[in-house]
Design an enzyme around this catalytic site. Structure first.
Site, PDB file in Angstrom:
ATOM      1  N   CYS A   1       0.714  -1.216   0.009  1.00 27.34           N
ATOM      2  CA  CYS A   1       0.054   0.007  -0.052  1.00 27.34           C
ATOM      3  C   CYS A   1       1.032   1.216  -0.032  1.00 27.34           C
ATOM      4  O   CYS A   1       2.083   1.342   0.436  1.00 27.34           O
ATOM      5  CB  CYS A   1      -0.930   0.022   1.320  1.00 27.34           C
ATOM      6  SG  CYS A   1      -0.685  -1.495   2.158  1.00 27.34           S
TER       7      CYS A   1
ATOM      8  N   PRO B   1      11.285   1.258   2.497  1.00 30.04           N
ATOM      9  CA  PRO B   1      12.352   0.895   1.799  1.00 30.04           C
ATOM     10  C   PRO B   1      12.775  -0.861   2.575  1.00 30.04           C
ATOM     11  O   PRO B   1      12.040  -1.117   3.311  1.00 30.04           O
ATOM     12  CB  PRO B   1      13.565   1.752   2.623  1.00 30.04           C
ATOM     13  CG  PRO B   1      12.760   2.498   3.903  1.00 30.04           C
ATOM     14  CD  PRO B   1      11.414   2.006   3.747  1.00 30.04           C
TER      15      PRO B   1
END
Ligand code: UD1
Length: 437
Positions: free
Chosen positions: A136, A142
């Site tokens: 999402c 990261p």
């Protein structure tokens, strides 16, 4: 369709708009009475399904939620050469014949948890090729911590770049470009190449207690040679459930009093039959929706011990809630001075949106502080369109190690009460009055 609104008698219709996008249209505005059962946990199901590739023999996973992420994960398992059978909520995975090490295709790019196959593939095959994960749009998300942790276990990495420069194409508008970029990256299989000549135990310290990085480390370490120590790992119940599943298969995993995770590698894991526990986020969404509509709802199969912070907030909002899942509330709810999301055992970031919708029905000004994902206030934009959330203030995240943003909410209208009845994860409400999700 097992939605709260449906079961409790709200008018709900699945429709298709002029743009051919399906949406739910819900007309609410009345107290809720009834009961609903919580499904199995998504965030436990996904790493556990990935963990099925460690070892041979069938793993039978019961109580799987019937959701797209599970279907996508099954598609990944099938792509790798596993034999997978899905019967209702039971998924059986047999990785005995598995021989592939590369994941590609739209399923993998669509869900962030495809990154968990990195650790699992390394644990099983000693090499892996996975695309950059999807997920999402709630922040930069990261994977540096995943890679750093796996390096400690003897893994080396290379990246495979996408040759198509769609990101910098000035003719594309930014939104379209984002979508385009994903599609093209999946097509040309940009991603991470990982390999090891000797997967061994190691000492891992995570800068932040990332759920995914902890799970990836565990998946790689359970069958590695020697002992692994994970410091500052995530304590979310779903991480614990992954450990329970692996222990049931013969893995040697323990936690010390400082919550460090100790793993002693084993040669292989055995088949198992395992039943997933209830989804605390779904349960919490039901409790919040029920409270913000008033009335009395019984949420069955509630993992009460995992929802202490939510119980505390609900009580501050004036709702009565018991550990057997009964929530009672009279409207209007009370505002709460501040709720701050945090890694477990703090208030879950995944319940922040449903809480936000519920607080829009409360009397007075509430404040939410998001500390896990820097971009998780999109629901406020949608609620504001419905006249529910005040624009309030927003502080940008200072940096990704300390993301923090806050918003204030004030009571606006009855439409907010209707909306919050179905606000569990609702990110795209598109209409006023009657709600479309
Ligand atoms: C998981 C859950 C998600 C939940 C989140 C936090 C699954 C499938 N998803 O996501 O529902 O919202 O935990 O509880 O279980 N981070 C880094 N580098 C990394 C990894 C993470 O900086 O390599 C940062 C993220 O940007 C974020 C924070 O760490 O700010 C927490 O992310 P993480 O716990 O990894 O979330 P996920 O595992 O992706």
């Amino acid at each position: 369709m097992d939605t709260l609104a449906h079961i409790l008698g709200y008018h709900e219709y699945l429709r298709t708009g002029e743009d051919h996008v399906a949406y739910l249209e819900i007309t609410g505005g009345k107290p809720l009475y009834g009961e609903i059962t919580v499904q199995g946990s998504k965030n436990a199901a996904l790493p556990i399904l990935a963990a099925c590739i460690l070892g041979n023999g069938p793993c039978l996973i019961e109580n799987c939620p019937q959701i797209q992420d599970v279907d996508d994960t099954i598609a990944i398992l099938t792509m790798l050469g596993c034999s997978v059978k899905k019967e209702g909520r039971t998924v059986t995975v047999n990785a005995g014949e598995m021989e592939k090490t590369a994941i590609c295709g739209s399923e993998a790019g669509r869900i962030r948890s495809s990154i968990l196959f990195l650790g699992a593939l390394l644990g099983r095959m000693g090499k892996a090729e996975v695309p950059y994960p999807g997920g999402c749009a709630i922040g930069s998300r990261p994977i540096d911590l995943h890679l750093q942790a796996l390096k400690k276990l003897g893994v080396y990495f290379d990246t495979k770049e996408c040759g198509i420069s769609c990101v910098s194409d000035p003719l594309e508008d930014p939104d379209a470009c984002g979508l385009q970029k994903d599609r093209k990256i999946q097509d040309c299989r940009a991603g991470i190449l990982a390999g090891t000549s000797h997967l061994h135990g190691g000492s891992i310290t995570l800068d932040v207690p990332s759920v995914g990085a902890t799970e990836n480390s565990i998946l790689a370490a359970v069958c590695a040679d020697g002992e692994t120590l994970i410091r500052h790992g995530a304590m979310e119940p779903e991480v614990e459930e992954l450990c329970d599943f692996l222990r049931a298969r013969g893995a040697r995993i323990s936690r010390d009093e400082d919550q460090n995770i100790h793993i002693c590698g084993v040669k292989t894991l055995s088949p198992v039959r395992y039943r997933l526990r209830a989804d605390r986020i779904v349960a919490g969404s039901y409790l919040l929706a029920a409270a913000s509509c008033g009335g009395c709802v019984c949420v069955r199969n509630l993992p009460a011990g995992q929802l202490d912070t939510l119980f505390d907030v609900l009580r501050r909002m004036g709702a009565e809630v018991s550990t057997d899942g009964v929530v009672r509330a009279a409207l209007p709810l009370l505002a709460v001075h501040e709720v701050r999301t945090a890694p477990y055992p703090g208030f879950p970031t995944d319940l922040q949106s449903p809480l936000m919708a519920a607080l829009c029905t409360a009397k007075g000004i509430s404040r939410i502080r998001e500390t896990v994902f820097e971009n998780r206030f999109q629901t406020a934009v949608q609620l504001k369109k419905n006249g529910s959330a005040d624009s309030g203030e927003r502080q940008p995240c200072p940096n990704r190690r300390n993301p923090s943003a806050s918003r204030r909410f004030r009571e606006r209208s009855g439409s907010a009460r209707r909306g919050s009845a179905c606000a569990g994860g609702a990110d795209s409400m598109r209409a006023h009055g009657t709600w479309r999700i």
